[in-house]
Design a protein around this motif. Structure first.
Motif, PDB file in Angstrom:
ATOM      1  N   GLY A   1       0.810  -1.209   0.000  1.00  0.00           N
ATOM      2  CA  GLY A   1       0.000   0.000   0.000  1.00  0.00           C
ATOM      3  C   GLY A   1       0.841   1.254   0.000  1.00  0.00           C
ATOM      4  N   GLU A   2       0.146   2.364  -0.003  1.00  0.00           N
ATOM      5  CA  GLU A   2       0.792   3.675   0.024  1.00  0.00           C
ATOM      6  C   GLU A   2       0.815   4.201   1.452  1.00  0.00           C
ATOM      7  OE1 GLU A   2      -0.631   7.994  -1.418  1.00  0.00           O
ATOM      8  OE2 GLU A   2      -0.167   6.649  -3.082  1.00  0.00           O
ATOM      9  N   VAL A   3       1.983   4.641   1.895  1.00  0.00           N
ATOM     10  CA  VAL A   3       2.134   5.142   3.263  1.00  0.00           C
ATOM     11  C   VAL A   3       1.353   6.441   3.403  1.00  0.00           C
ATOM     12  CG1 VAL A   3       3.746   5.911   5.027  1.00  0.00           C
ATOM     13  CG2 VAL A   3       4.400   4.073   3.460  1.00  0.00           C
ATOM     14  N   ASN A   4       0.391   6.440   4.308  1.00  0.00           N
ATOM     15  CA  ASN A   4      -0.431   7.624   4.523  1.00  0.00           C
ATOM     16  C   ASN A   4       0.048   8.442   5.720  1.00  0.00           C
ATOM     17  OD1 ASN A   4      -2.892   9.222   3.930  1.00  0.00           O
ATOM     18  ND2 ASN A   4      -3.548   8.498   5.935  1.00  0.00           N
ATOM     19  N   SER A   5       0.427   7.763   6.792  1.00  0.00           N
ATOM     20  CA  SER A   5       0.931   8.453   7.985  1.00  0.00           C
ATOM     21  C   SER A   5       1.607   7.434   8.895  1.00  0.00           C
ATOM     22  CB  SER A   5      -0.205   9.152   8.748  1.00  0.00           C
ATOM     23  OG  SER A   5      -1.129   8.208   9.263  1.00  0.00           O
ATOM     24  N   ILE A   6       2.419   7.947   9.816  1.00  0.00           N
ATOM     25  CA  ILE A   6       3.051   7.089  10.816  1.00  0.00           C
ATOM     26  C   ILE A   6       3.211   7.885  12.101  1.00  0.00           C
ATOM     27  CG2 ILE A   6       5.379   7.684   9.991  1.00  0.00           C
ATOM     28  CD1 ILE A   6       6.261   4.874  10.882  1.00  0.00           C
ATOM     29  N   ASP A   7       2.877   7.250  13.217  1.00  0.00           N
ATOM     30  CA  ASP A   7       3.121   7.853  14.526  1.00  0.00           C
ATOM     31  C   ASP A   7       3.857   6.837  15.377  1.00  0.00           C
ATOM     32  OD1 ASP A   7       1.188   6.035  15.479  1.00  0.00           O
ATOM     33  OD2 ASP A   7      -0.421   7.480  15.160  1.00  0.00           O
ATOM     34  N   TRP A   8       3.974   7.089  16.686  1.00  0.00           N
ATOM     35  CA  TRP A   8       4.800   6.220  17.513  1.00  0.00           C
ATOM     36  C   TRP A   8       4.122   4.894  17.826  1.00  0.00           C
ATOM     37  CZ3 TRP A   8       3.771   4.622  22.601  1.00  0.00           C
ATOM     38  CH2 TRP A   8       2.661   5.199  23.199  1.00  0.00           C
ATOM     39  N   ILE A   9       2.853   4.728  17.423  1.00  0.00           N
ATOM     40  CA  ILE A   9       2.154   3.470  17.679  1.00  0.00           C
ATOM     41  C   ILE A   9       1.968   2.636  16.416  1.00  0.00           C
ATOM     42  CG2 ILE A   9      -0.017   2.437  18.442  1.00  0.00           C
ATOM     43  CD1 ILE A   9      -0.306   4.612  20.467  1.00  0.00           C
ATOM     44  N   ASN A  10       1.443   3.247  15.360  1.00  0.00           N
ATOM     45  CA  ASN A  10       1.156   2.443  14.172  1.00  0.00           C
ATOM     46  C   ASN A  10       1.448   3.177  12.868  1.00  0.00           C
ATOM     47  OD1 ASN A  10      -1.096   4.137  13.665  1.00  0.00           O
ATOM     48  ND2 ASN A  10      -2.380   2.895  14.986  1.00  0.00           N
ATOM     49  N   LEU A  11       1.461   2.390  11.810  1.00  0.00           N
ATOM     50  CA  LEU A  11       1.671   2.868  10.441  1.00  0.00           C
ATOM     51  C   LEU A  11       0.358   2.729   9.694  1.00  0.00           C
ATOM     52  CD1 LEU A  11       3.557   3.581   7.965  1.00  0.00           C
ATOM     53  CD2 LEU A  11       3.875   1.119   7.719  1.00  0.00           C
ATOM     54  N   THR A  12      -0.077   3.792   9.027  1.00  0.00           N
ATOM     55  CA  THR A  12      -1.326   3.775   8.273  1.00  0.00           C
ATOM     56  C   THR A  12      -1.017   3.639   6.784  1.00  0.00           C
ATOM     57  OG1 THR A  12      -2.341   5.222   9.927  1.00  0.00           O
ATOM     58  CG2 THR A  12      -3.481   4.985   7.825  1.00  0.00           C
ATOM     59  N   ILE A  13      -1.586   2.611   6.159  1.00  0.00           N
ATOM     60  CA  ILE A  13      -1.324   2.308   4.748  1.00  0.00           C
ATOM     61  C   ILE A  13      -2.648   2.254   4.000  1.00  0.00           C
ATOM     62  CG2 ILE A  13      -0.420   0.587   3.136  1.00  0.00           C
ATOM     63  CD1 ILE A  13       1.504  -0.324   5.233  1.00  0.00           C
ATOM     64  N   LEU A  14      -2.672   2.890   2.833  1.00  0.00           N
ATOM     65  CA  LEU A  14      -3.798   2.760   1.912  1.00  0.00           C
ATOM     66  C   LEU A  14      -3.503   1.575   1.007  1.00  0.00           C
ATOM     67  CD1 LEU A  14      -4.255   6.536   0.985  1.00  0.00           C
ATOM     68  CD2 LEU A  14      -5.332   5.257   2.848  1.00  0.00           C
ATOM     69  N   GLU A  15      -4.257   0.500   1.169  1.00  0.00           N
ATOM     70  CA  GLU A  15      -3.926  -0.766   0.513  1.00  0.00           C
ATOM     71  C   GLU A  15      -3.993  -0.659  -1.009  1.00  0.00           C
ATOM     72  OE1 GLU A  15      -4.889  -5.442   1.338  1.00  0.00           O
ATOM     73  OE2 GLU A  15      -6.601  -4.108   1.028  1.00  0.00           O
ATOM     74  N   VAL A  16      -3.020  -1.297  -1.667  1.00  0.00           N
ATOM     75  CA  VAL A  16      -2.935  -1.343  -3.122  1.00  0.00           C
ATOM     76  C   VAL A  16      -2.884  -2.799  -3.542  1.00  0.00           C
ATOM     77  CG1 VAL A  16      -1.525  -0.795  -5.148  1.00  0.00           C
ATOM     78  CG2 VAL A  16      -1.771   0.885  -3.309  1.00  0.00           C
ATOM     79  N   ASN A  17      -3.707  -3.166  -4.536  1.00  0.00           N
ATOM     80  CA  ASN A  17      -3.638  -4.497  -5.120  1.00  0.00           C
ATOM     81  C   ASN A  17      -2.487  -4.517  -6.106  1.00  0.00           C
ATOM     82  OD1 ASN A  17      -3.975  -6.933  -6.431  1.00  0.00           O
ATOM     83  ND2 ASN A  17      -6.199  -6.760  -6.611  1.00  0.00           N
TER      84      ASN A  17
END
Length: 271
Positions: free
Chosen positions: A119-135
């Protein structure tokens, strides 16, 4: 009476502290006054005595309160262990965040693969990484948002797929039976593939060189490649490798699939 006073650790501590500090002040003042009269530099001696008195005071206090300090240390150790066990996942997530910030394996907006997720990296903080999933098979967003704990970034391999965001080395295979010899029309199929890639060929050449220089490797492209192979059960496989803009990968695949089918059934009808 005296025995009870000696057993009072607080009182003994205060008395000893006052005595040691008073002796220290008297001795150091006497040395300074004598050094001033004789015009001798005694700063080293004064500093040494101050350290000796301070160390003696700490050592005496430690001996007086050794039992209590030991109990307190065990309590603190047990408390710290309990805190670590409870917050272990959060600590691992924070370590993963530090790892990403320090090594920078990707940036916001990059395409990455962590484990089986792309996926595409949307944001990251000290707890988790947010990804917009890509097929990754068709380079399209699935509409799903993945929230990945940072501790997985330490234990799982991270693949940076950012160059796939614009151009992709697109592979696809078409399998048919062995009733037709594909080498009869393979050259015509290559001409079709080159024609579909002609309008972006110049840009593809430059982008291909940029990727090779950045990664210091050789990748397929920019011209299309078509190979013929056989499967485990003896069927004919036509393997395509196309270096093309990501958004046009499926379009070119569909066109080449249609061309292959037309050539295949035309060749079969002549038999």
């Amino acid at each position: 009476m005296i025995q009870s006073l000696l057993e009072n650790k607080s009182l003994v501590t205060v008395v000893l502290a006052v005595v040691i500090i008073t002796v220290k002040l008297v001795v150091t003042r006497f040395i300074k006054r004598r050094a001033k009269k004789k015009k001798i530099d005694k700063r080293f001696t004064v500093n040494l005595l101050n350290n000796i008195f301070n160390f003696s005071l700490i050592l005496i206090m430690f001996n007086i309160w050794s039992v209590e300090i030991q109990k307190f240390a065990f309590s603190i150790a047990a408390f710290v262990v309990a805190i670590v066990l409870v917050t272990r996942e959060f600590i691992q997530c924070f370590i993963g965040f530090i790892y990403v910030v320090s090594n920078r394996p990707f940036r916001i907006g990059d395409w990455i693969q962590v484990g089986n997720y792309c996926g595409e990296v949307n944001s990251i903080d000290w707890i988790n990484l947010t990804i917009l999933e890509v097929n990754i098979s068709n380079y399209q967003f699935t509409g799903k948002t993945l929230y990945m704990p940072n501790n997985q970034l330490v234990t799982t391999a991270i693949k940076n797929l950012n160059f796939l965001k614009r151009y992709a080395v697109h592979h696809f295979t078409i399998t048919r039976d062995g009733s037709v010899n594909p080498f009869e029309f393979i050259d015509a199929l290559k001409v079709k593939a080159n024609s579909y890639c002609a309008d972006f060929n110049d840009v593809a050449v430059r982008y291909n060189q940029v990727i090779e220089n950045r990664l210091d490797i050789n990748i397929a492209g920019p011209e299309p490649h078509i190979e013929v192979a056989t499967s485990d059960i003896g069927d004919t496989q036509i393997i395509f490798t196309i270096f093309c803009p990501t958004e046009r990968a499926m379009e070119i695949e569909n066109k080449l699939t249609a061309d292959l089918m037309n050539f295949w059934f035309s060749a079969k009808s002549y038999k």
